[in-house]
Design a protein around this motif. Sequence first.
Motif: not given
Length: 165
Positions: A126-154
């Motif tokens: 599963l992936v989450s598509y998150i706006d770069d400016d949405n710091s709260r969602s980015r932190k939540l994704a990381e807290r859930l154990g997700a990691s940034l995938d720079k190679y995935a198609v957005a």
Amino acid sequence: MPPIPNLTTDRLLLRPMTFADWPAYRQMLQGERSSGMGGPHEIGYAWGMFCHDHAQWSLFGHGALMIEDLQSGQCVGQVGINAGPLFPEPEFGWMVYDGFEGQGYAFEAAAALLSWAKTQTQIQSLVSYIDDDNSRSRKLAERLGASLDKYAVAMDPEDLVYRHF
């Protein structure tokens, strides 16, 4: 098709959508808080997304669940898994309505649905598509154990893609 699940946590009931959920959902998608999802959106688009979120269950065996606070009975947002021809790969997302942010609802609901997806579906990732400016969602994704995938198609070239599993 198996029934749409009801998932419970200490504070929340994650339940199927009903038409009674439409007004708050519409308000969210037509408001400024939807800017990270390409909004604000016109009512027709919001209705299409509402129906899309529900239809995912019959089409793919997963979809959106509404987040209901067990103590108050209020619907505070939504968490869901989206797939299909509009998505490069299955997407895991969440939204919390105005006035309910910062109380841990999104994390608690997302963790419960993520656990369900790992054990009850055949989804490999599963992936989450998150706006770069949405710091709260980015932190939540990381807290859930997700990691940034720079190679995935957005979905949107400006979105960041967080991979959950």
